[in-house]
Design a protein around this motif. Structure first.
Motif, mmCIF file in Angstrom:
data_model
loop_
_atom_site.group_PDB
_atom_site.id
_atom_site.type_symbol
_atom_site.label_atom_id
_atom_site.label_comp_id
_atom_site.label_asym_id
_atom_site.label_seq_id
_atom_site.Cartn_x
_atom_site.Cartn_y
_atom_site.Cartn_z
ATOM 1 N N ILE A 109 0.842 -1.347 0.119
ATOM 2 C CA ILE A 109 0.031 0.117 -0.032
ATOM 3 C C ILE A 109 0.888 1.217 0.018
ATOM 4 O O ILE A 109 0.496 2.188 -0.781
ATOM 5 N N HIS A 110 1.688 1.425 0.835
ATOM 6 C CA HIS A 110 2.853 2.439 0.711
ATOM 7 C C HIS A 110 3.821 2.296 -0.549
ATOM 8 O O HIS A 110 3.678 3.720 -1.037
ATOM 9 N N ARG A 111 4.013 1.561 -1.296
ATOM 10 C CA ARG A 111 4.661 1.539 -2.534
ATOM 11 C C ARG A 111 3.400 2.173 -3.613
ATOM 12 O O ARG A 111 3.867 2.859 -4.487
ATOM 13 N N HIS A 112 2.268 1.573 -3.479
ATOM 14 C CA HIS A 112 1.152 2.153 -4.256
ATOM 15 C C HIS A 112 1.036 3.708 -4.209
ATOM 16 O O HIS A 112 1.181 4.289 -4.940
ATOM 17 N N ALA A 113 1.060 4.218 -3.064
ATOM 18 C CA ALA A 113 0.934 5.447 -2.777
ATOM 19 C C ALA A 113 2.097 6.212 -3.281
ATOM 20 O O ALA A 113 2.017 7.370 -3.807
ATOM 21 N N GLU A 114 3.424 5.792 -3.143
ATOM 22 C CA GLU A 114 4.509 6.356 -3.590
ATOM 23 C C GLU A 114 4.594 6.537 -5.179
ATOM 24 O O GLU A 114 4.768 7.698 -5.553
ATOM 25 N N ILE A 115 4.152 5.632 -5.840
ATOM 26 C CA ILE A 115 4.003 5.620 -7.254
ATOM 27 C C ILE A 115 2.913 6.559 -7.508
ATOM 28 O O ILE A 115 3.210 7.533 -8.505
ATOM 29 N N ILE A 116 1.730 6.803 -7.147
ATOM 30 C CA ILE A 116 0.814 7.674 -7.183
ATOM 31 C C ILE A 116 1.370 9.143 -7.321
ATOM 32 O O ILE A 116 1.253 9.996 -8.294
ATOM 33 N N VAL A 117 2.159 9.279 -6.172
ATOM 34 C CA VAL A 117 2.447 10.840 -5.863
ATOM 35 C C VAL A 117 3.738 11.163 -6.568
ATOM 36 O O VAL A 117 3.743 12.217 -7.251
ATOM 37 N N ASP A 118 4.760 10.315 -6.804
ATOM 38 C CA ASP A 118 5.981 10.678 -7.360
ATOM 39 C C ASP A 118 5.801 10.283 -8.962
ATOM 40 O O ASP A 118 6.395 11.443 -9.461
ATOM 41 N N ARG A 119 5.090 9.313 -9.536
ATOM 42 C CA ARG A 119 5.085 9.016 -11.018
ATOM 43 C C ARG A 119 3.964 9.615 -11.558
ATOM 44 O O ARG A 119 3.641 10.519 -12.499
ATOM 45 N N ALA A 120 2.614 8.959 -10.953
ATOM 46 C CA ALA A 120 1.442 9.434 -11.803
ATOM 47 C C ALA A 120 1.092 10.865 -11.893
ATOM 48 O O ALA A 120 0.597 11.080 -12.635
ATOM 49 N N ILE A 121 1.127 11.421 -10.773
ATOM 50 C CA ILE A 121 0.652 12.834 -10.704
ATOM 51 C C ILE A 121 1.777 13.934 -10.340
ATOM 52 O O ILE A 121 1.623 15.262 -10.366
ATOM 53 N N ASP A 122 3.046 13.239 -10.188
ATOM 54 C CA ASP A 122 3.978 14.215 -9.984
ATOM 55 C C ASP A 122 3.947 15.292 -9.128
ATOM 56 O O ASP A 122 4.065 16.473 -9.546
ATOM 57 N N LEU A 123 3.459 15.224 -8.066
ATOM 58 C CA LEU A 123 3.232 16.509 -7.120
ATOM 59 C C LEU A 123 4.185 17.013 -6.645
ATOM 60 O O LEU A 123 5.183 16.598 -6.055
ATOM 61 N N GLN A 124 3.995 18.281 -6.646
ATOM 62 C CA GLN A 124 4.888 19.458 -6.295
ATOM 63 C C GLN A 124 4.571 20.313 -5.112
ATOM 64 O O GLN A 124 3.378 20.120 -4.534
#
Length: 369
Positions: free
Chosen positions: A5-20
């Motif tokens: 679940i943590h890895r899933h969240a990391e991929i979303i924030v860092d890659r999928a939406i590239d949150l700044q």
């Protein structure tokens, strides 16, 4: 909490939406996905962005039970654009939407008329969400496992195997199909003696779905020129729409428009989709599934449309990023994906050349001319 679940969240924030830092992000998850919400909020906090939570979906009407209660009572003529929700997405930089269920059949007794009117009223909200850096994803809830006829543990493994991949490697593999489809003019899809359909993709844009807007990802997709679709398609995988299962959906196209249709089960639901608006009778997407870790049908289109050895076509709205300059966009309130199994007696032809046969691409071992 499961490390996946943590890895899933990391991929979303860092890659999928590239949150700044300081960006505004809408997170939309139901209570059954609270672990994912917590993990996402941790990652958003690390970035220094600003989250706000909706209970479910991108339409702001709460949980499945609350949405059902509202939709069963509201007069479809009273449904209007929700300006407060529209304003939320207009001021958002990013959005994460998940659609796991506590009861997959919760809205099965909501009329198709109301469902279509609701979709039409919320069209601008959807457009505003799609103008953000958005990601549509999933959480392995027990109800979805039950619908897939899997144990909860087996379904969790299935979901995370499909999502927690080396998306850079996937991107490189799928780019080979992008290079074939993006400059093309015409695509033909043939499967047995039930599907033979052609469409123009001239001047349209082909996208590589590799861990950005969708998780799981694993498809290459574009939009057909709206008036170019000709032929017949039997969608031999079920369509699960508004908590109802459409079986054996068949469509006939002339000049891009559905001129005849049928279904073996819940034909009235298919008719309701087609009657939403003019765009709902035209295709807005052609997608080619390439994620072979999705190896079974689960009644979840986010996964099913990515299955290897399939293609899908969506009635209704085209994603703006797939529509070329100067080409009309299908701006329907609906976007309903339907799947054709391409594993046997099938091929994809691009500008007269067969580029996939029985699920194997020309750039893969085992391809037969």
């Amino acid at each position: 909490m499961d490390d996946r679940i943590h890895r899933h969240a990391e991929i979303i924030v860092d890659r999928a939406i590239d949150l700044q830092p300081e960006e505004n992000v809408v997170v939309s998850l139901p209570p059954v996905a609270e672990d994912l919400a917590v993990a996402l909020y941790e990652e958003i906090g690390k970035v220094g962005a600003n989250p706000v939570m909706l209970a479910r979906g991108d339409r702001g009407i709460g949980t499945d039970r609350a949405a059902r209660a509202y939709l069963r009572e509201v007069d479809p003529d009273d449904l209007t654009e929700p300006e407060h929700l529209l304003s939320l997405f207009e001021h958002a930089d990013a959005a994460v939407v998940g659609r796991p269920h506590e009861n997959v059949s919760e809205q099965s007794d909501v009329s198709t008329e109301v469902g279509s009117a609701f979709a039409a009223a919320y069209r601008d909200v959807l457009n505003a969400r799609l103008d953000t850096k958005w990601c549509l994803t999933h959480y392995p809830a027990p109800a979805d496992a039950q619908l897939a006829e899997m144990s909860t543990e087996a379904y969790e493994d299935f979901v995370y195997d499909a999502m927690l991949k080396d998306w850079d490697e996937v991107e490189a593999h799928q780019e080979q199909m992008v290079e074939i489809l993006d400059p093309a003019e015409e695509v033909r899809i043939v499967s047995g003696d039930t599907t033979d359909v052609t469409m123009s993709v001239k001047d349209m844009v082909t996208l590589n779905d590799c861990g950005t807007n969708n998780l799981p990802a694993g498809e290459v997709f574009t939009a057909p020129v709206p008036d170019s679709v000709e032929g017949e398609v039997l969608f031999d995988k079920p369509v699960y729409h508004q908590a109802r299962e459409i079986q054996g959906a068949w469509l006939k196209f002339e000049d891009g428009e559905v001129v005849d249709f049928s279904a073996d089960q819940n034909e009235d639901v298919l008719e309701g989709i087609l009657e939403t608006d003019d765009g709902a009778r035209r295709l807005g997407e052609l997608g080619i599934g390439m994620n072979r870790d999705i190896d079974r049908f689960t009644y979840n289109m986010l996964f099913d449309e990515k299955m290897g050895d399939t293609v899908h076509m969506a009635l209704g709205r085209a994603y703006p990023a797939t529509v070329g300059d100067g080409v009309e966009q299908n701006d329907s309130a609906k976007h309903v994906d339907m799947i054709v199994d391409m594993s046997e007696d099938s091929y994809i032809e691009v500008d007269g050349e067969i580029v996939q046969r029985n699920g194997t691409f020309k750039f893969e071992d085992g391809f037969e001319e």
